[in-house]
Write an enzyme that holds these catalytic residues in place. Structure first.
Site, PDB file in Angstrom:
ATOM      1  N   LYS A  33      32.604 -86.717  -0.668  1.00 39.68           N
ATOM      2  CA  LYS A  33      33.657 -85.877  -0.089  1.00 39.68           C
ATOM      3  C   LYS A  33      34.300 -85.036  -1.182  1.00 39.68           C
ATOM      4  O   LYS A  33      34.523 -85.525  -2.296  1.00 39.68           O
ATOM      5  CB  LYS A  33      34.697 -86.764   0.601  1.00 39.68           C
ATOM      6  CG  LYS A  33      35.731 -85.995   1.413  1.00 39.68           C
ATOM      7  CD  LYS A  33      36.653 -86.951   2.161  1.00 39.68           C
ATOM      8  CE  LYS A  33      37.732 -86.225   2.939  1.00 39.68           C
ATOM      9  NZ  LYS A  33      38.619 -87.144   3.678  1.00 39.68           N
ATOM     10  N   SER A  60      39.523 -86.347   8.376  1.00 38.17           N
ATOM     11  CA  SER A  60      39.188 -85.219   7.532  1.00 38.17           C
ATOM     12  C   SER A  60      37.796 -85.328   6.902  1.00 38.17           C
ATOM     13  O   SER A  60      37.282 -84.362   6.354  1.00 38.17           O
ATOM     14  CB  SER A  60      40.228 -85.100   6.405  1.00 38.17           C
ATOM     15  OG  SER A  60      40.240 -86.275   5.599  1.00 38.17           O
ATOM     16  N   SER A  89      40.734 -91.100   8.605  1.00 33.48           N
ATOM     17  CA  SER A  89      39.817 -90.008   8.268  1.00 33.48           C
ATOM     18  C   SER A  89      38.401 -90.428   7.909  1.00 33.48           C
ATOM     19  O   SER A  89      37.551 -89.573   7.683  1.00 33.48           O
ATOM     20  CB  SER A  89      40.403 -89.171   7.122  1.00 33.48           C
ATOM     21  OG  SER A  89      41.518 -88.452   7.572  1.00 33.48           O
TER      22      SER A  89
END
Length: 489
Positions: free
Chosen positions: A78, A153, A177
């Site tokens: 990420k 996210s 997330s």
């Protein structure tokens, strides 16, 4: 060569250890797969092809043993996890040109395990969002239906795994997330106990809530990855010194006598009927396996969203002060005074959602409002934690839905921040209490995946994996694939 992109991490390890393929073969096949599918999914912001192939060749020279399950395995990262000499943007214009000079601790652990980072994954800007639509660079699509959001996210982290671009990724979870996008994409996502995995090198959103965790297509792969990234880190003042067990040790399929709690609040108003039915069916599956499943109450969980958005936004407003247009990142060109540097750089560099949370947090911390908002939210947080503590006196794990709905359409909720915030109501309490939580595939609604959330006691991820693996072995949901991965859905 056989298709490699639909194989699990463990299956790939067996091919590597038996020398049927090399790490270089696998890395090249991974980039071929990414190049083939990226126009449909849009998971990656930055690729790391040259360095990845160098790592693969070095690993091949060293050799891969049976005991090192992760060696030679490609992994996506990420883009809020700092990577040395590999652009790290947090999906924000503010960091559009940021090339870090050091690695996050989890990256050190990834390299120690001989895994191969293949690139940085798309996300909501600074991890603020639930659909990956607040990214400055692109909008990631759901692996099952490219007209739907992938969740957020960590949307890029989830969609890339579900689409077969990579077998494993790292995401971050501040209020759901990892778990919500894992649910939306029909994969396994683990948010470890706060302190289990070092946050050193993670671009901070909310420091008392953030946690890094793995996303994979099955439970066993997930457990192996958490083994690798867990452990004490002196560079992180919130890192736990507890020993790290082997999270694969209890993957037996046995849950007889396990006591499982099902909170009535998690199946109440606002939960889609087909999701509720899937969770009740999952509870019956556990009963058939010999577990004891009983209804409980978490009465303060309904206040979780309000408390979370005060606490998280307050911490974000403090953490984001460092992005000032002076030391690194975006600086406005239209400046005449020092004040212009700050104001215009931040106004132009941050997106709408980030600005909204900075303003909310600054208000909550301001003189005259601190006691009424931030302090009160902290007190509610304590009550939520006490609810969990009371349940865990009598139960081993808690189960419920990962999200109140399945993936919704791109653009459907992005203009309605309240609707976006309420979609986290089932995951947020776990972060407020610092507990571990995970999502595993548990059915379908409207042709889209439904996630079962498993919540464990502090530092008891082992029991969660045990329960998740037993459910996985008793069902076939984890074997279902989206069309992009060769499935029929």
């Amino acid at each position: 060569m056989t298709k490699l992109y639909d194989k699990s991490l463990v299956e790939l390890h067996n091919l590597l250890a038996s020398r049927e393929i090399t790490a270089t073969d696998l890395t090249r096949a991974t980039f071929d797969r990414i190049n083939e599918t990226e126009p449909k999914v849009d998971s990656f912001i930055t690729l790391n092809e040259e360095k990845a192939l160098e790592l693969a060749k070095a690993i091949d020279l060293k050799g891969i043993t049976d005991s090192n399950v992760l060696a030679g395995i490609p992994i996506g990262i990420k883009d809020n996890i700092v990577t040395k000499d590999l652009r790290t943007t947090a999906a924000s214009k503010m960091l559009y040109n940021f090339d870090p000079i050091y690695d996050a601790t989890v990256m050190d652990k990834i390299y120690q395990s001989d895994m191969i980072p293949v690139g940085k994954l798309n996300m909501d800007e600074f991890a603020m969002g639930g659909s990956s639509e607040t990214s400055y660079f692109k909008t990631t699509k759901n692996a099952w239906d490219h007209t739907k959001v992938p969740g957020g996210s960590s949307g890029g982290s989830a969609a890339a795994v579900a689409a077969g671009q990579i077998p494993v990724s790292l995401g971050t979870d501040t209020g759901g997330s990892i778990r919500q996008p894992a649910a939306f994409n029909g994969i396994v996502g683990m948010k470890p106990t706060y302190g289990r995995v070092s946050r050193y090198g993670l671009i901070a959103f909310s420091s008392s809530l953030d946690q890094i965790g793995p996303l994979t297509r099955n439970v066993e792969d997930n457990a192996y990855t958490l083994n690798a990234i867990s452990g004490f880190d002196a560079q992180d003042g919130t890192s736990s010194g507890r020993s790290v067990p082997d999270f694969t040790a209890k993957l037996t399929g046995e849950v007889k006598g396990m006591r499982i709690a099902l909170p009535k609040e998690y199946l109440g108003e606002g939960i889609q009927p087909e999701i509720k039915a899937a969770i009740l069916e999952a509870a019956d599956t556990y009963r058939k396996l010999g577990a004891i499943v009983e209804e409980v109450s978490l009465p303060h969980s309904k206040y979780g969203v309000a408390a979370y958005y005060i606490i998280a936004s307050s911490e974000a407003s403090s953490n984001l002060q460092r992005f000032d247009g002076i030391r690194f990142g975006y600086r406005s060109e239209n400046i005449e005074t020092l004040e212009d540097v700050y104001v215009k750089s931040r106004s132009e560099g941050f997106g709408t959602e980030v600005k909204r949370r900075i303003m909310l947090g600054s208000f909550s911390l301001s003189s005259g409002f601190y006691d009424a908002h931030f302090k009160k939210a902290g007190q509610v947080r304590t009550l939520i934690k006490q609810d969990f503590d009371n349940v865990f006196k009598n139960y081993d794990i808690i189960i419920g839905p990962s999200a109140p709905n399945v993936a919704y359409g791109l653009g459907e909720n992005i203009a309605d921040p309240v609707a976006m915030y309420l979609s986290d109501l089932l995951t947020i309490p776990v972060n407020l209490a610092g507990l571990p939580g995970m999502s595993i595939p548990a059915g379908f609604s409207e042709g889209l995946p439904v996630g079962l959330q498993i919540i464990g006691k502090h530092f008891d991820e082992q029991t969660m994996y045990q329960a998740a693996y037993a459910f996985e072995q008793a069902t076939d949901f984890h074997t279902k694939k989206p069309v992009i991965l060769g499935g029929d859905k």
